[in-house]
Design an enzyme around this catalytic site. Structure first.
Site, mmCIF file in Angstrom:
data_model
loop_
_atom_site.group_PDB
_atom_site.id
_atom_site.type_symbol
_atom_site.label_atom_id
_atom_site.label_comp_id
_atom_site.label_asym_id
_atom_site.label_seq_id
_atom_site.Cartn_x
_atom_site.Cartn_y
_atom_site.Cartn_z
ATOM 1 N N LYS A 63 0.839 -1.213 0.000
ATOM 2 C CA LYS A 63 0.000 0.000 0.000
ATOM 3 C C LYS A 63 0.869 1.257 0.000
ATOM 4 C CE LYS A 63 -2.555 -0.741 3.594
ATOM 5 N NZ LYS A 63 -2.009 -2.052 4.011
ATOM 6 N N THR A 114 3.930 1.547 -1.045
ATOM 7 C CA THR A 114 4.622 1.636 -2.331
ATOM 8 C C THR A 114 3.697 2.194 -3.409
ATOM 9 O OG1 THR A 114 5.854 -0.331 -1.654
ATOM 10 C CG2 THR A 114 6.043 0.329 -3.950
ATOM 11 N N ARG A 134 1.667 6.977 7.180
ATOM 12 C CA ARG A 134 1.769 6.745 8.614
ATOM 13 C C ARG A 134 3.234 6.612 9.008
ATOM 14 N NH1 ARG A 134 -1.256 1.428 8.741
ATOM 15 N NH2 ARG A 134 -0.355 1.375 6.671
ATOM 16 N N LYS A 171 8.715 -7.624 9.056
ATOM 17 C CA LYS A 171 8.099 -6.851 7.978
ATOM 18 C C LYS A 171 9.018 -5.763 7.437
ATOM 19 C CE LYS A 171 3.726 -4.680 6.732
ATOM 20 N NZ LYS A 171 2.402 -4.234 7.198
ATOM 21 N N ALA A 212 -4.235 -0.589 12.427
ATOM 22 C CA ALA A 212 -5.694 -0.703 12.301
ATOM 23 C C ALA A 212 -6.286 -1.777 13.206
ATOM 24 C CB ALA A 212 -6.071 -0.980 10.851
ATOM 25 N N PHE A 266 -3.883 -2.229 7.102
ATOM 26 C CA PHE A 266 -4.462 -3.548 6.845
ATOM 27 C C PHE A 266 -5.398 -3.514 5.635
ATOM 28 C CE2 PHE A 266 -2.788 -3.819 11.032
ATOM 29 C CZ PHE A 266 -2.340 -5.131 11.170
ATOM 30 N N PHE A 324 4.440 -7.982 -9.447
ATOM 31 C CA PHE A 324 5.743 -8.540 -9.099
ATOM 32 C C PHE A 324 6.359 -9.160 -10.350
ATOM 33 C CE2 PHE A 324 4.306 -9.471 -4.437
ATOM 34 C CZ PHE A 324 4.217 -8.103 -4.223
ATOM 35 N N TRP A 353 7.351 -0.012 -8.660
ATOM 36 C CA TRP A 353 8.448 -0.612 -7.889
ATOM 37 C C TRP A 353 9.715 -0.725 -8.743
ATOM 38 C CZ3 TRP A 353 11.320 -5.190 -8.274
ATOM 39 C CH2 TRP A 353 12.102 -5.509 -7.141
#
Length: 906
Positions: free
Chosen positions: A429, A431, A453, A464, A683, A714, A802, A831
């Site tokens: 999200k 990215t 955020r 992560k 969230a 999320f 991807f 990306w």
């Protein structure tokens, strides 16, 4: 250090003399060099001296000689013009009134009075800062710096001795407030020919104006400027040369002075004439102007020059007209200031990307790009210098005063980035958010802002990783973004733990002290005086005790006031730490001997789970934040009533700790587009969105045609739902579109693929084409689209591609998304190539946002708690109904009972 008079704002009288009548100057007040105040005197002598010299000059010319121009008519023309311009500005901006500050070192009250009266007549405010005549360079600079930072002052003039005009003093002035045109920047612009972009010396302009008004043709004339220095000399030479004059400069002690005077058609005196220079050196018929006012001594320099001359003599005219032209510069300064307050299209210099293949690591990409200095970025997007607080080279805080400045500016479009149910690896999200704004601003020339955020240190150092985006769509510098930033989370940690300490300390004191001892501790006698604080008075009112004298309370009232009677079993406020430390999840506190046997079970949460983080994210001002912090419920008392932070008396302390954290943090993407990073609750433990303030400020900065892209935590079923029902309700902002992020990887997992585990290599189902798994998993995507449609907002699916995804898989996802009701579905390649890879997404978002939304909330905020839960469970998660455990029902009953209590007095 010498004492000085305090800064004061003089009361104004609007003067409206009949046209053509002379200005009436009040008797000036002489500033005391001791700093002890001012007394009146000396003014009449200066005025009379001026009138006497005027009459002497007039009588000496004889009949047929050229009369001086009507000083008052020229001055009145300038002042009237300034007044008219100011009136026009104030018609559109009724509260606008420019302020001129004059720093005066000395007692030249004649000039002070001239400035005061002309400012009054034009409609300006004037502030006089009176310093002793012997003020040092450092003292003068100190006053200048104070005025520079005063946003209420739009112009600054120096009325100091010539010896005090050092480079340090002159260039301490902000060029935009330098209404006398003495700084290097203003002089440089004048010399370069950008006169419309700078302030020109009022004295130099007065000299030119008086000559031209008297009918003197300057083209081809030989001008001699004597005794002028610095900015005045440079401005005079430049202005004369622009009018075709041949200009010479000389000091009084120059050996060739007599021959130069014989050659000159016009002589301009920049400093008082020494007694040893005879008047006979000046040829009859030469035009002489004296602009040599001695600001420090209060004397008009130059003596009784040229009584025998036939030319124009204007030793006093220059000073008065220069004062009027300074007022004109002030009005121009105010007009520029007003223009700067309005939103303007960005002049953004975007950074170029040179994507590599294969794509390097995120850290390598971040370090390979050199970010713009954050003050440069701030200026490009329309922030003023006094609206940012710089932290290092690449990040800054933005002050909330900007909202007041741009309150009349229309908001831009508001776009939310949410996602389908993610894998433990995340679906990108952040990215997508960064790639989208890079595409909009760097490639489509649309003003856009990303609001992200702030990452928590827990996930950053966990599996992560950081939250700056990834690949060629990320916020830079990555290390600055992910680690500490400007300390907001640390401030939250400090404030949270201060409140936690206050809870246990209060329980300890109440358990170990009598009512009287506790009361005396809470309301101590200071220098023999006992007083309630404002927060204590509010508590008394809440308790129904209408007394303001601490000594007037009865013993019963003292006990009622002093004891909160917190029930330890109901404490909901935990200590926090921004680290994943599993051994602090359950702890026992109070084991030291000093705690006198008071111990209880407690725990540490992660810092961003603190309610203070949620308060920071939802607040819209410092006052609102203070009120929200005070309302936070930390426990219940033994009668079941809520105990708040305000009851504990720590609201002010919490606000002080959070006073800087409330300001959004400005950073930039890899392509140099602006980003706000602010707040960051998850969230699953809060509402999972960045701050309302960041969004509101960004919406003003982008302008009506711009876009603000913010993200939710999320999936759409949790983060987006809370964004709409909680954040939008609190902010009053209406979203225009939702971008729903999906990946082939996540869809395959939802379609029945093997588990995705962080740190474990992906199974072949995720690295090879599998159409069936994708098709089966699209049910999750379809449900998330339907959830967004519940709120009446158009949805664009952004498929984060991807390198292992195949064309068939990509086409299938986009097709099924459109069938499910998405406005559009677009594959994104940001990306690997940056904003260029999301241009198609940017166009789709622009089209959807312009279509308009029919936004609505999912439930009425007045519904009972159980009904809100039921509505969300059924509409969002597809539940048939809900079933509450006894513990849940008990808590709901308690919270409902507390909610219906009479509101706490403010």
């Amino acid at each position: 250090m010498s004492a000085r008079l305090p800064l004061f704002l003089r009361g104004l009288r609007r003067l409206q003399p009949p046209p053509g009548s002379p200005l009436r100057l009040r008797a000036p007040c002489r500033a005391s060099s001791s700093g002890g105040g001012g007394g009146c005197g000396g003014g009449e002598g200066l005025l009379e001296q001026r009138r006497l010299r005027d009459s002497q000059v007039g009588s000496s010319r004889g009949q047929g000689s050229q009369a001086p121009p009507a000083r008052d008519s020229i001055v009145r023309e300038v002042i009237q013009n300034s007044k008219e311009v100011l009136n026009l500005l104030q018609e559109k901006n009724p509260t606008f009134k420019p302020v001129l500050a004059i720093i005066q070192a000395g007692d030249d009250n004649l000039m002070q009075e001239i400035n005061q009266n002309l400012a009054e007549e034009a409609g300006l405010n004037i502030t006089h800062i009176c310093l002793p005549p012997d003020s040092s360079e450092a003292e003068i600079i100190d006053e200048i710096l104070k005025i520079n930072e005063d946003t209420k002052v739009h112009g600054l003039a120096l009325q100091i001795s010539e010896n005090s005009f050092s480079n340090k003093v002159l260039n301490a002035l902000k060029p935009e407030k330098d209404v006398d045109g003495v700084t290097d920047i203003n002089l440089g612009r004048l010399v370069r020919g950008d006169a419309h972009e700078c302030y020109i010396s009022p004295v130099a302009r007065a000299v030119i104006a008086l000559l031209e008004k008297s009918g003197v043709n300057l083209d081809g004339k030989k001008i001699l400027v004597i005794g002028a220095h610095g900015s005045l000399e440079a401005a005079l030479q430049c202005l004369f040369q622009r009018r075709g004059s041949m200009t010479m400069s000389s000091q009084w002690e120059t050996p060739q002075l007599q021959s130069k005077l014989h050659e000159a058609d016009i002589v301009v005196l920049g400093s008082p004439k020494p007694e040893e220079i005879p008047l006979s050196w000046i040829q009859p018929g030469t035009t002489v102007l004296n602009c040599s006012h001695d600001f420090l001594s209060g004397k008009l320099g130059g003596g009784s020059l040229g009584v025998h001359l036939n030319g124009l003599i204007a030793e006093n005219d220059v000073s008065l007209l220069a004062a009027a032209l300074r007022i004109q510069n002030m009005v121009s300064s105010g007009r520029r200031w007003l223009r700067e307050q309005q939103h303007a299209r960005w002049r953004l210099h975007c950074l170029k990307l040179q994507p590599l293949s294969p794509v390097p690591s995120d850290l390598e990409i971040s370090r390979a790009q050199t970010p713009k200095a954050v003050d440069v970025l701030a200026k490009e997007i329309g922030l003023l210098a006094d609206e940012i607080e710089i932290y290092g080279k690449s990040k800054a805080k933005v002050r909330l005063s900007l909202l007041e400045r741009l309150k009349d500016q229309a908001d831009g479009k508001y776009v939310l980035v949410a996602g389908i149910t993610p894998t433990p690896l995340g679906e990108g999200k952040s990215t997508v958010t960064v790639g989208l704004v890079q595409a909009m601003t760097a490639h489509l020339n649309i003003n856009s802002f990303a609001c992200l955020r702030q990452p928590s240190q827990g996930p950053t150092f966990g599996v992560k990783g950081g939250a700056a985006g990834g690949g060629y769509a990320q916020v830079i510098p990555m290390e600055e973004f992910n680690l500490h930033l400007t300390g907001d989370i640390h401030a939250i940690t400090a404030a949270n733990n201060l409140l936690a300490a206050a809870i246990d300390t209060r329980i300890l004191h109440e358990n170990t002290q009598t009512d009287k001892a506790l009361y005396n501790r809470l309301v101590p006698s200071v220098n023999g005086v006992r007083e309630f604080s404002s927060i204590q008075l509010a508590r008394l009112k809440k308790l129904g005790i209408n007394k303001t004298d601490p000594n007037a309370l009865t013993e019963e009232e003292m006990g009622k006031f002093a004891r909160l009677d917190i029930d330890p079993s109901t404490i909901t406020w935990q200590r926090v730490l921004d680290t994943n430390d599993r051994f602090l999840r359950k702890i026992t506190i109070g084991q030291a001997p000093t705690e006198k046997g008071y111990s209880r079970q407690a725990q540490f949460d992660i810092a961003v789970a603190s309610e203070i983080m949620a308060v920071l994210a939802l607040t819209d001002s410092l006052a609102d934040m203070k009120e929200r912090l005070g309302r936070m419920v930390v426990a219940s008392d033994k009668n079941g009533q809520p105990v708040t932070a305000e009851d504990l008396g720590v609201t002010g302390a919490l606000t002080v700790l959070m006073k800087d954290a409330i300001k959004p943090n400005l950073m930039q993407t890899l392509e140099g587009t602006p980003v706000f990073v602010h707040a960051g609750p998850f969230a699953n433990i809060a509402h999972g969105n960045s701050s309302v303030l960041a969004d509101k400020i960004a919406l003003k900065l982008v302008g009506q045609e711009g876009f603000v892209v913010t993200e939710a935590g999320f999936g759409a079923d949790i983060g987006m739902e809370k964004f709409f029902n909680i954040k939008c309700r609190a902010s009053g902002l209406v979203p225009n579109a939702v971008v729903l992020v999906a990946t082939v990887r996540a869809l395959k997992m939802h379609g029945g693929g093997p588990s995705v585990t962080a740190g474990v290599p992906l199974k072949k189902e995720y690295t090879e084409e599998n159409i069936q798994l994708v098709a089966d998993g699209c049910c999750n995507l379809q449900k998330q689209i339907q959830i967004a449609q519940l709120f009446g907002v158009p949805v664009i699916v952004a498929l984060n591609v991807f390198k292992t995804d195949t064309r068939a898989e990509i086409d299938l996802v986009c097709e099924l998304a459109k069938r499910a009701g998405a406005f559009d579905a677009v594959p994104c390649y940001h990306w690997s190539v940056g904003g260029k890879g999301s241009v198609q997404l940017a166009r789709a978002v622009r089209d959807a946002a312009n279509k308009g939304s029919r936004f609505r909330f999912l439930y009425d905020v007045q519904l009972p708690i159980v009904e809100k839960i039921r509505t969300i469970a059924q509409a969002v998660y597809g539940a048939k109904d809900i079933e509450l455990s006894p513990e849940a029902q008990s808590k709901i009953n308690r919270y409902t009972q507390q909610l219906i209590q009479p509101p706490r007095p403010k």
